[in-house]
Design a protein around this motif. Structure first.
Motif, short mmCIF file in Angstrom:
data_model
loop_
_atom_site.label_atom_id
_atom_site.label_comp_id
_atom_site.label_asym_id
_atom_site.label_seq_id
_atom_site.Cartn_x
_atom_site.Cartn_y
_atom_site.Cartn_z
N TRP A 112 0.83 -1.21 0.00
CA TRP A 112 0.00 0.00 0.00
C TRP A 112 0.86 1.26 0.00
O TRP A 112 0.54 2.25 -0.67
CB TRP A 112 -0.93 0.00 1.22
N ALA A 113 1.98 1.23 0.74
CA ALA A 113 2.87 2.39 0.82
C ALA A 113 3.63 2.58 -0.49
O ALA A 113 3.78 3.70 -0.97
CB ALA A 113 3.84 2.22 1.98
N ILE A 120 2.71 9.36 -6.22
CA ILE A 120 3.17 10.71 -5.84
C ILE A 120 4.46 11.07 -6.57
O ILE A 120 4.64 12.21 -7.01
CB ILE A 120 3.33 10.81 -4.31
N GLU A 121 5.38 10.11 -6.68
CA GLU A 121 6.60 10.36 -7.45
C GLU A 121 6.25 10.78 -8.88
O GLU A 121 6.88 11.67 -9.46
CB GLU A 121 7.47 9.11 -7.46
N GLY A 122 5.21 10.16 -9.43
CA GLY A 122 4.80 10.48 -10.79
C GLY A 122 4.26 11.89 -10.94
O GLY A 122 4.72 12.66 -11.79
N SER A 135 9.96 8.44 0.31
CA SER A 135 10.10 7.48 1.40
C SER A 135 8.83 6.70 1.70
O SER A 135 7.87 7.25 2.25
CB SER A 135 10.57 8.20 2.67
N GLU A 136 8.83 5.40 1.40
CA GLU A 136 7.77 4.51 1.86
C GLU A 136 7.87 4.29 3.37
O GLU A 136 6.86 4.13 4.05
CB GLU A 136 7.86 3.16 1.15
N GLN A 137 9.10 4.29 3.86
CA GLN A 137 9.31 4.01 5.28
C GLN A 137 8.62 5.04 6.17
O GLN A 137 8.13 4.71 7.24
CB GLN A 137 10.81 3.98 5.59
N ASP A 173 16.86 10.15 2.45
CA ASP A 173 16.89 10.72 3.80
C ASP A 173 16.12 9.90 4.82
O ASP A 173 16.29 10.07 6.03
CB ASP A 173 16.33 12.14 3.78
N TYR A 174 15.25 9.00 4.32
CA TYR A 174 14.43 8.18 5.22
C TYR A 174 14.29 6.81 4.54
O TYR A 174 13.24 6.45 4.03
CB TYR A 174 13.06 8.84 5.40
N PRO A 175 15.37 6.03 4.51
CA PRO A 175 15.43 4.82 3.68
C PRO A 175 14.54 3.68 4.19
O PRO A 175 14.20 3.61 5.37
CB PRO A 175 16.90 4.43 3.73
N TYR A 176 14.24 2.80 3.26
CA TYR A 176 13.40 1.64 3.54
C TYR A 176 14.18 0.58 4.31
O TYR A 176 15.29 0.22 3.92
CB TYR A 176 12.90 1.06 2.21
N ILE A 177 13.60 0.06 5.40
CA ILE A 177 14.30 -0.94 6.22
C ILE A 177 13.57 -2.27 6.29
O ILE A 177 13.97 -3.17 6.99
CB ILE A 177 14.57 -0.40 7.65
N MET A 178 12.45 -2.40 5.56
CA MET A 178 11.72 -3.65 5.45
C MET A 178 11.10 -4.10 6.78
O MET A 178 10.80 -5.27 6.99
CB MET A 178 12.62 -4.76 4.88
N GLU A 179 10.90 -3.16 7.69
CA GLU A 179 10.22 -3.43 8.96
C GLU A 179 9.72 -2.11 9.52
O GLU A 179 10.11 -1.05 9.03
CB GLU A 179 11.15 -4.12 9.95
N GLU A 180 8.88 -2.16 10.53
CA GLU A 180 8.37 -0.95 11.13
C GLU A 180 9.43 -0.31 12.03
O GLU A 180 10.14 -1.01 12.75
CB GLU A 180 7.11 -1.27 11.94
#
Length: 303
Positions: A112-113, A120-122, A135-137, A173-180
């Motif tokens: 969903w994220a 939004i990037e588009g 940032s999805e994170q 600046d807010y990278p994806y970490i594959m967890e909450e």
């Protein structure tokens, strides 16, 4: 095992995974003998049962009724960008520089994220001229009133959150970490005005919107062929119980005259056609292939 860096802790686990692998390979071979317009192939999901795959990678949490559209500053009923009266025969936002490279949600149920961010990037690139990975994170960590991080969510809720809180960070600046993780909702760089829903099961409305910008869409990706899709125009078996968030980034017609929608997935660039799937759009079902037309929406952005 070597190609996908698989390590099994015990010989029993290895034997179990080998049996699952063989069963998946038989399904791939059998499907490829029957399907005329698409084909399947081995990928990093080949040692997973279909139930394991669905549990790990399908996480959309649709609700019975969609959120009321957030008011925005756009006067257009369909898009921030002026709508063409005659839409093009084909559109590919990848070629127009409005689509970032395919991302990989991993074992976090964050489709969903990623769907929200792709849309939004588009629109941000279309309005500003700058393609910025976002940032999805930040959504996973901070948008928690209605969405549930790695346990699923809904794109409309995410659009509303972003519009109300002032925007998003860059991915770097807010990278994806594959967890909450812990929310750090400061230093926003990209904003939106609001969002709009595309009328459900209306091809003309969806194509008009898609001719102007990438869209967030929901699909039913629970069919086994989705796990191993490798190329072609997908017209295989699938239902319409929406369980996966993706992004529509274009449409066109194939070599055999098959009309399709180009969909950006979030299972990495090794899946499908470098991370994308072409889904047949002219079917006899109003929801179209895999419920593709049931729940599409897009962000709006003032120039």
């Amino acid at each position: 095992m070597e190609r996908h860096s698989r390590i099994y802790e015990t010989i029993e686990e290895k034997l179990l995974r080998f049996e699952i692998f063989k069963d998946n390979l038989f399904h791939i071979d059998d499907t490829n003998k029957k399907a005329a317009n698409y084909w399947l192939g081995l990928n990093e999901f080949a040692d997973l049962t279909h139930e394991e795959f669905k549990n790990n990678y399908l996480s959309l949490k649709p609700v019975n009724t969609r959120r009321d559209t957030v008011n925005d500053s756009s006067s257009s009923s369909l898009s921030t960008v002026e709508i063409r009266s005659n839409i093009p025969k084909a559109v590919d936002w990848r070629k127009k520089g409005a689509v970032t490279p395919v991302k990989n949600q991993g074992s976090c149920g964050s489709c969903w994220a990623l769907s929200t961010i792709a849309a939004i990037e588009g629109i941000n690139q279309i309005v500003t001229g700058n393609l910025t990975a976002l940032s999805e994170q930040e959504l996973i960590d901070c948008d928690t009133s209605y969405n549930n991080g790695c346990n699923g969510g809904l794109m409309d809720y995410a659009f509303a959150y972003i519009a109300s809180t002032g925007g998003l960070h860059k991915e770097e600046d807010y990278p994806y970490i594959m967890e909450e993780g812990t929310c750090a909702a400061d230093a926003k760089v990209v904003t939106i005005s609001g969002y709009k829903d595309v009328p459900a099961n209306n091809e003309q409305s969806l194509l008009k919107a898609l001719a102007n910008q990438p869209l967030s869409v929901a699909i039913d990706a629970s069919g086994r062929d989705f796990q191993f899709y490798s190329g072609g125009v997908f017209d295989g078996h699938c239902g319409t119980s929406l369980d996966h968030g993706v992004a529509a980034v274009g449409y066109g017609s194939g070599e055999k005259g098959l009309d399709y929608v180009i969909v950006k997935n979030s299972w990495g660039p090794k899946w499908g056609e470098k991370g994308f799937i072409r889904m047949k759009r002219n079917t006899n079902k109003p929801e179209r292939m895999c419920g593709l037309y049931k729940m599409a929406s897009y962000p709006t952005k003032s120039k």
